[in-house]
Motif scaffolding. Structure first.
Motif, PDB file in Angstrom:
ATOM      1  N   THR A 270      -0.135  -5.256   0.932  1.00 57.63           N
ATOM      2  CA  THR A 270      -0.747  -4.040   0.403  1.00 57.63           C
ATOM      3  C   THR A 270      -2.092  -3.731   1.046  1.00 57.63           C
ATOM      4  OG1 THR A 270       0.173  -4.821  -1.668  1.00 57.63           O
ATOM      5  CG2 THR A 270      -1.088  -2.800  -1.744  1.00 57.63           C
ATOM      6  N   ALA A 271      -2.936  -4.763   1.160  1.00 58.17           N
ATOM      7  CA  ALA A 271      -4.275  -4.530   1.701  1.00 58.17           C
ATOM      8  C   ALA A 271      -4.183  -4.073   3.151  1.00 58.17           C
ATOM      9  CB  ALA A 271      -5.113  -5.796   1.590  1.00 58.17           C
TER      10      ALA A 271
ATOM     11  N   TYR B  59      -1.580  -2.630   4.471  1.00 55.09           N
ATOM     12  CA  TYR B  59      -0.890  -1.341   4.487  1.00 55.09           C
ATOM     13  C   TYR B  59      -1.879  -0.197   4.314  1.00 55.09           C
ATOM     14  CZ  TYR B  59       2.476   2.309   3.376  1.00 55.09           C
ATOM     15  OH  TYR B  59       3.204   3.462   3.386  1.00 55.09           O
ATOM     16  N   ILE B  60      -2.758  -0.313   3.282  1.00 57.02           N
ATOM     17  CA  ILE B  60      -3.670   0.807   3.060  1.00 57.02           C
ATOM     18  C   ILE B  60      -4.809   0.811   4.081  1.00 57.02           C
ATOM     19  CG2 ILE B  60      -3.109   1.003   0.594  1.00 57.02           C
ATOM     20  CD1 ILE B  60      -5.797  -0.160  -0.045  1.00 57.02           C
ATOM     21  N   ASN B  61      -4.905  -0.242   4.874  1.00 52.69           N
ATOM     22  CA  ASN B  61      -5.912  -0.257   5.935  1.00 52.69           C
ATOM     23  C   ASN B  61      -5.303  -0.029   7.312  1.00 52.69           C
ATOM     24  OD1 ASN B  61      -8.648  -0.602   4.866  1.00 52.69           O
ATOM     25  ND2 ASN B  61      -7.872  -2.502   4.001  1.00 52.69           N
TER      26      ASN B  61
ATOM     27  N   LYS C  17       0.591   0.530   9.165  1.00 51.33           N
ATOM     28  CA  LYS C  17       1.596   1.481   9.647  1.00 51.33           C
ATOM     29  C   LYS C  17       1.239   1.972  11.051  1.00 51.33           C
ATOM     30  CE  LYS C  17       2.314   5.082   6.728  1.00 51.33           C
ATOM     31  NZ  LYS C  17       2.868   6.015   5.738  1.00 51.33           N
TER      32      LYS C  17
ATOM     33  N   CYS D  71      -5.934 -10.983   3.320  1.00 56.77           N
ATOM     34  CA  CYS D  71      -6.187  -9.618   2.878  1.00 56.77           C
ATOM     35  C   CYS D  71      -7.608  -9.164   3.155  1.00 56.77           C
ATOM     36  CB  CYS D  71      -5.895  -9.498   1.395  1.00 56.77           C
ATOM     37  SG  CYS D  71      -4.336 -10.231   0.947  1.00 56.77           S
TER      38      CYS D  71
ATOM     39  N   ALA E 269      -7.944  -7.395   6.507  1.00 56.22           N
ATOM     40  CA  ALA E 269      -6.958  -6.347   6.749  1.00 56.22           C
ATOM     41  C   ALA E 269      -7.484  -5.284   7.705  1.00 56.22           C
ATOM     42  CB  ALA E 269      -6.578  -5.698   5.422  1.00 56.22           C
TER      43      ALA E 269
ATOM     44  N   GLY F 299      -8.573  -4.418  -0.065  1.00 57.79           N
ATOM     45  CA  GLY F 299      -8.393  -2.976   0.012  1.00 57.79           C
ATOM     46  C   GLY F 299      -9.646  -2.306   0.534  1.00 57.79           C
ATOM     47  N   ARG F 300      -9.932  -1.109  -0.007  1.00 58.78           N
ATOM     48  CA  ARG F 300     -11.044  -0.314   0.518  1.00 58.78           C
ATOM     49  C   ARG F 300     -12.344  -0.679  -0.188  1.00 58.78           C
ATOM     50  NH1 ARG F 300      -9.868   1.845   4.962  1.00 58.78           N
ATOM     51  NH2 ARG F 300     -11.287   3.566   4.550  1.00 58.78           N
TER      52      ARG F 300
ATOM     53  N   ILE G 232      -6.385  -4.706  -5.663  1.00 54.84           N
ATOM     54  CA  ILE G 232      -6.496  -3.908  -4.455  1.00 54.84           C
ATOM     55  C   ILE G 232      -7.102  -2.562  -4.801  1.00 54.84           C
ATOM     56  CG2 ILE G 232      -5.221  -2.847  -2.574  1.00 54.84           C
ATOM     57  CD1 ILE G 232      -3.297  -5.285  -3.020  1.00 54.84           C
ATOM     58  N   VAL G 233      -8.231  -2.308  -4.183  1.00 54.26           N
ATOM     59  CA  VAL G 233      -8.987  -1.107  -4.508  1.00 54.26           C
ATOM     60  C   VAL G 233      -8.585   0.001  -3.552  1.00 54.26           C
ATOM     61  CG1 VAL G 233     -11.299  -0.135  -4.657  1.00 54.26           C
ATOM     62  CG2 VAL G 233     -10.868  -2.494  -5.383  1.00 54.26           C
ATOM     63  N   MET G 234      -8.355   1.193  -4.129  1.00 54.72           N
ATOM     64  CA  MET G 234      -7.948   2.326  -3.297  1.00 54.72           C
ATOM     65  C   MET G 234      -8.940   3.460  -3.444  1.00 54.72           C
ATOM     66  SD  MET G 234      -3.925   2.242  -4.107  1.00 54.72           S
ATOM     67  CE  MET G 234      -3.059   0.684  -4.072  1.00 54.72           C
TER      68      MET G 234
ATOM     69  N   SER H  56      -5.799   7.029  -0.040  1.00 52.41           N
ATOM     70  CA  SER H  56      -4.477   6.532  -0.403  1.00 52.41           C
ATOM     71  C   SER H  56      -3.734   7.577  -1.222  1.00 52.41           C
ATOM     72  CB  SER H  56      -4.599   5.252  -1.231  1.00 52.41           C
ATOM     73  OG  SER H  56      -4.998   4.190  -0.413  1.00 52.41           O
TER      74      SER H  56
ATOM     75  N   ASP I  88       2.881   7.568  -1.960  1.00 50.34           N
ATOM     76  CA  ASP I  88       3.105   6.644  -0.855  1.00 50.34           C
ATOM     77  C   ASP I  88       2.968   5.189  -1.325  1.00 50.34           C
ATOM     78  OD1 ASP I  88       3.460   6.274   2.071  1.00 50.34           O
ATOM     79  OD2 ASP I  88       1.490   5.330   1.898  1.00 50.34           O
TER      80      ASP I  88
ATOM     81  N   TYR J 255       5.739   2.434  -1.171  1.00 53.80           N
ATOM     82  CA  TYR J 255       5.487   1.160  -0.493  1.00 53.80           C
ATOM     83  C   TYR J 255       5.992  -0.010  -1.333  1.00 53.80           C
ATOM     84  CZ  TYR J 255       2.892  -3.009   0.813  1.00 53.80           C
ATOM     85  OH  TYR J 255       2.556  -4.296   1.134  1.00 53.80           O
ATOM     86  N   PHE J 256       5.652  -0.002  -2.636  1.00 53.39           N
ATOM     87  CA  PHE J 256       6.072  -1.115  -3.493  1.00 53.39           C
ATOM     88  C   PHE J 256       7.582  -1.117  -3.707  1.00 53.39           C
ATOM     89  CE2 PHE J 256       1.555  -1.304  -4.843  1.00 53.39           C
ATOM     90  CZ  PHE J 256       1.339  -2.625  -4.491  1.00 53.39           C
TER      91      PHE J 256
ATOM     92  N   VAL K   5      -1.583  11.595   3.676  1.00 56.28           N
ATOM     93  CA  VAL K   5      -0.954  10.362   4.164  1.00 56.28           C
ATOM     94  C   VAL K   5       0.499  10.621   4.571  1.00 56.28           C
ATOM     95  CG1 VAL K   5      -0.198   8.043   3.520  1.00 56.28           C
ATOM     96  CG2 VAL K   5      -2.438   8.877   2.777  1.00 56.28           C
TER      97      VAL K   5
END
Lengths: 163, 547
Positions: free
Chosen positions: A93-94, A96-98, A101, A135, A138, B360-361, B433-435, B439, B443, B447-448, B537
Motif C-alpha cells: 500500500t505505501a 502503491y500510493i507513492n 504503478k 514501507c 516507499a 504513506g504520505r 497508512i496516511v493518504m 489518493s 482507486d 487496489y485492496f 489518479v
C-alpha cells in the motif's frame, strides 16, 4: 499417508542436491518438510523444475500432484528459470500510493517486460511483491536481494540497463 | 554467510577504569537503514575510531531506532543525539561528537516523535545488539522466565496475563489470557505454541522490526507461554520476505539454546521447550490461523471452518496456542512489572500499548509505540510530523486489506480496538497508512480488492468468485464506465461476501469498499455521474459529460 519407499536418487550428480537432501533429512524426510524442501531447492537452483518437484516428493513420500499443488499455491515459488538479475517491485500500500504503478509502467516502457516476465536477452526478470515491509522507504524495489528505497524510475531503468 | 567471512564490527576492547565506554555510537542495522547502507557506516566508524586511538568509545549495531524515514540513523547513546541520513562523509562529525561526550551527560529530549511514545514492546529496540544475548540479559532479559519457572505455577502465570487485559495484537483482539487458559485446559499431552510472524498486511512492518531488533524477547514470551499452557514444542511461522528477521531469529535461537534458555532443563529447572522456524512462501491467507497451521504441516495454506479452534485441535490435531509476535513480546514485561502496572495504560477494554508502522504520505515514516487511547491526530501530526509537503490530510488506512479508511472528522478519536470498529475500520496488525489529496478513494478500494482477489485461496466460492466480481465493478467505476445500477450491485454483493465467506480474508475483503463508500461516496459519484476522478489518479475511458 507416507508410503514405504526406497530413498530416491537425486536427478543429477549436481552437488546442490546435497543441500536439498540434507534439509529434508534434518526434518526426518517427513511430508511436513515439503515447503522447507521446496525453499531449499529454489535457493539452490533459482527455480523449481519438474525433476526437483518429483525428487522432493519421492523423498518425502508426498504424491507428485500434491507437490505441484503446493508449489503453485505459494507465490514465492517459481517454476520458470529467472533472468540473470531480478528486480522485484514492491506493490504494498505505501509503495502503491507513492508511485509503484509508475515504476512498473516505466519498466514496461524501457525494458518491454511486464511483471513475471524476463527481458529477451535473459538479463532481467521483473517481479512484484505484495509488501516487503520497507514501507518507510516507499517506493521500494529489490534488485538481486538488495532493497533500494525511494526509487526514482529514471535512475532505476538506467541502473538495470547498465547491468 | 559463515561467521568468519562476515565483516566484524564487534566493539573494540574498552580501556577505561570501569570497563564501561565513555561514549557509544549506536548504528541502526534494521532492514530499512541496512538498505540505506548503514552497515558501511558501522564499519567506517569503527575504522575511524581505531585510527584515532579512541579506546574509550564503542560502536554498536542496534535494531530499529524508529525514525525510518531519516535513515541511516546513528545515535550517541549517552546524549541521545541523533544523526539522520548519515553518509560516509558524515562519519567525521559523529567522531567529533563522540569526543565531546562527558561522563556527566544525560539523555536529552529528542522532540515529539520520541516524547509522545511509550515503549514496552520496543523498550530494547535501538538499545541492544539484536544478535547479543548478553545485551538482552543486561537489560533485564530472561528475568521474567527465570522467575516464572522458579516461583510461579502455570495457573498463576495465566492469571497474571488475564488480569493484565492483554489482547491479541494480530488484529482481532481476542483476550490472550483466555486463549492460554483454553489451551492449558484442553485435553491431550502434546501441545504446541506457535508464533504468527506472517505479517502479510501491506503497509505493516511492526513484527519485522521486533524480530530484527529484539528477537530474544519473542523467544522468552513464547517460553513463558509454553510453561503456562504445558507445551514443550514451538514454531515460529515467518515470512520468507523477511530474510534479516529470519537470520536474526536463527542466531537468537542458537544463542538461547547454548545458554540454556531453550532446550531441555531450561534455567536449571525440569522445564523443556524448543522452537523451530518455518518459512512462509508468499501466501497472505497463511496469516489466518488454520491456514497457517496447514502450511506448517507442509500443505497448501487453505483455511478450514472453525470450530474446532486451534486451541482445542490445531497443529497435527493437538491443542495449539497461536499468538502473534507483538502479543508474545508483551509477555516478559507484563510478568516483570505486573498486571496492575500494565493495565493502567490504555483505554476501556484496550490495555497497554500498540506498535504502529507509519507509512504513506507522512513525514516521519517509521515505527512507533503509543498507549492505547492516543488520538489519531497525535499519531499523524505530532509523532508523524504531518503530511509531506503540507498537503491536506485525506484519510488514514488501518487494518490492511480487511480494514478501512478513516477520514479527517475522526482525527480526534482515541485509538482502541472498539473505536476503530465503530468507524468502520479495524485494528489489524498495526499498519497506519496516511493518504493525502493525491489518493483517489475508488482507486484505493480497487487496489485492496485486487489484493484480495489475488490472495484468495480459492477454497470457498464467495471469496474466490466474489472478490473478482467486486474488482470488475470497481474497475468499471474507476474508468468512468459504471452506472448507478453497478454501484447498487457492488454494495449488495459486498454484503453477501462479507456474510458468507469462510475465513477472515473473504469476510474482511469488502471492508475497504464499505468504508470508502461511507465517507467518500462523493468520489464514487464523481466517477460514475461526472466521469471524472477528483484526485486525478484514475484513467477515465468514458467520454466526458458536458456540464
Amino acid at each position: 499417508m507416507p508410503v514405504l519407499h526406497a530413498k530416491p536418487q537425486a536427478p543429477t550428480d549436481d552437488k546442490r542436491w546435497k543441500i536439498v537432501e540434507t534439509r529434508m533429512r534434518r526434518m526426518g524426510d517427513r511430508p511436513a518438510a515439503l515447503i522447507e524442501a521446496l525453499h531449499a531447492a529454489q535457493e539452490a537452483f533459482g527455480y523449481l523444475d519438474t525433476d526437483a518437484l518429483n525428487y522432493v516428493g519421492d523423498t518425502l513420500g508426498v504424491p507428485h500432484s500434491r507437490v505441484y499443488g503446493v508449489a503453485t499455491f505459494y507465490s514465492f515459488f517459481t517454476l520458470k528459470p529467472q533472468g540473470e538479475h531480478t528486480c522485484v517491485v514492491c506493490t504494498g500500500t505505501a509503495c502503491y500510493i507513492n508511485g509503484a504503478k509508475d515504476i512498473l509502467s516505466g519498466l514496461e516502457k524501457a525494458l518491454h517486460v511486464k511483471p513475471r516476465q524476463t527481458t529477451a536477452d535473459n538479463k532481467i526478470s521483473v517481479l512484484t511483491a505484495r509488501c516487503v515491509g520497507s514501507c518507510s522507504l516507499a517506493p521500494a524495489v529489490i534488485i538481486d536481494g538488495d532493497v533500494k528505497g525511494k526509487v526514482n524510475v529514471v535512475d532505476l531503468v538506467a541502473q538495470l540497463e547498465a547491468m | 554467510m559463515p561467521a568468519a567471512a562476515r565483516p566484524t564490527h564487534r566493539r573494540a576492547t574498552i580501556e577505561t577504569a570501569d570497563g564501561q565506554p565513555r561514549a557509544s555510537a549506536y548504528v541502526c542495522e534494521a532492514a530499512s537503514c541496512m538498505s540505506a547502507q548503514s552497515h558501511d557506516i558501522t564499519l567506517r566508524l569503527g575504522e575511524r575510531i581505531a585510527a584515532a586511538g579512541m579506546t574509550d568509545v564503542t560502536i554498536k549495531r542496534v535494531g530499529c531506532l524508529g525514525l525510518c524515514a531519516a535513515g541511516p540513523l546513528v545515535e550517541i547513546a549517552e546524549t541521545a543525539e541523533l544523526f539522520e541520513r548519515v553518509k560516509p562523509d558524515d562519519v567525521e562529525g559523529i567522531v567529533k561528537a563522540l569526543k565531546k561526550v562527558k561522563p556527566t551527560d544525560t539523555r536529552r529530549p529528542q522532540g515529539p516523535f520520541f516524547e509522545k511514545q511509550l515503549r514496552i514492546v520496543t523498550e530494547n529496540m535501538g538499545r541492544i545488539d539484536p544478535e547479543s544475548l548478553d545485551d538482552y540479559v543486561g537489560r533485564g532479559g530472561y528475568e521474567a522466565l527465570k522467575r516464572v519457572l522458579s516461583d510461579m505455577t502455570s495457573t498463576e502465570v495465566r492469571d497474571e496475563i488475564t488480569r493484565s487485559g492483554l489482547r491479541g495484537r494480530g488484529g482481532a483482539g481476542y483476550p490472550v489470557g483466555l486463549k492460554w487458559t483454553t489451551v492449558a485446559k484442553a485435553e491431550g499431552t502434546q501441545k504446541y505454541v506457535v508464533c504468527n510472524a506472517d505479517e502479510g498486511d501491506p503497509g505493516a512492518f511492526m513484527d519485522r522490526s521486533v524480530l530484527e531488533s529484539d528477537p530474544f524477547r519473542v523467544l522468552e514470551g513464547m517460553a513463558i507461554a509454553a510453561f503456562a499452557v504445558h507445551a514443550n514444542e514451538g514454531y515460529i511461522y515467518c515470512r520468507a520476505e523477511y530474510p534479516l528477521a529470519v537470520s536474526r531469529l536463527r542466531t537468537a535461537i542458537r544463542l538461547a539454546q547454548r545458554a540454556g534458555f531453550l532446550g531441555t532443563g531450561i534455567a536449571d529447572t525440569n522445564f523443556n521447550f524448543d522452537v523451530q522456524i518455518r518459512l512462509g512462501a508468499g501466501a497472505f491467507v497463511c496469516g489466518e490461523e488454520t491456514a497457517l497451521i496447514a502450511s506448517i504441516e507442509g500443505r497448501r495454506g487453505t483455511p478450514r471452518p472453525r470450530p474446532p479452534y486451534p486451541a482445542v485441535s490445531g497443529l497435527w490435531d493437538c491443542p495449539t496456542l497461536l499468538n502473534n509476535v507483538e502479543s508474545y513480546a508483551n509477555v516478559p514485561t507484563i510478568l516483570n512489572k505486573g498486571a496492575d502496572w500494565y493495565s493502567e495504560f490504555g483505554i476501556g477494554k484496550s490495555k497497554g500499548t500498540k506498535v504502529f508502522a507509519l507509512a504513506g504520505r507522512i513525514v516521519n515514516t517509521g515505527l512507533i509505540e503509543v498507549p492505547m487511547g492516543t488520538t489519531l491526530r497525535e499519531i499523524v501530526f505530532d509523532i508523524g510530523g504531518g503530511i509531506i509537503g503540507g498537503r491536506p490530510f485525506k484519510a488514514v488506512q488501518t487494518g490492511g486489506p480487511s480494514g478501512g479508511c478513516i477520514p479527517a472528522e475522526f482525527l480526534d478519536m482515541a485509538v482502541s480496538y472498539e473505536s476503530l470498529i465503530e468507524v468502520g475500520s479495524f485494528m489489524g496488525s498495526g499498519g497506519l497508512i496516511v493518504m493525502d489529496d493525491t489518493s483517489c478513494m475508488v482507486d484505493v478500494a480497487k487496489y485492496f480488492m485486487d489484493f484480495c482477489r489475488e490472495e484468495s485461496c480459492g477454497k470457498c466460492v464467495p471469496c474466490r468468485v466474489g472478490t473478482t466480481e467486486l474488482y470488475i465493478i470497481l474497475d468499471l467505476i474507476s474508468r468512468g464506465e459504471a452506472t448507478l445500477d453497478d454501484l447498487a450491485q457492488l454494495e449488495r454483493l459486498a454484503g453477501i461476501i462479507q456474510k458468507t465467506s469462510l475465513c477472515g480474508l473473504g469476510q474482511g475483503a469488502p471492508n475497504p469498499i464499505f468504508s470508502t463508500l461511507r465517507y467518500f461516496r462523493d468520489e464514487y459519484m464523481a466517477h460514475i455521474v461526472d466521469k471524472t476522478c477528483p484526485a486525478g489518479v484514475c484513467t477515465i475511458t468514458a467520454p466526458e459529460v458536458m456540464a
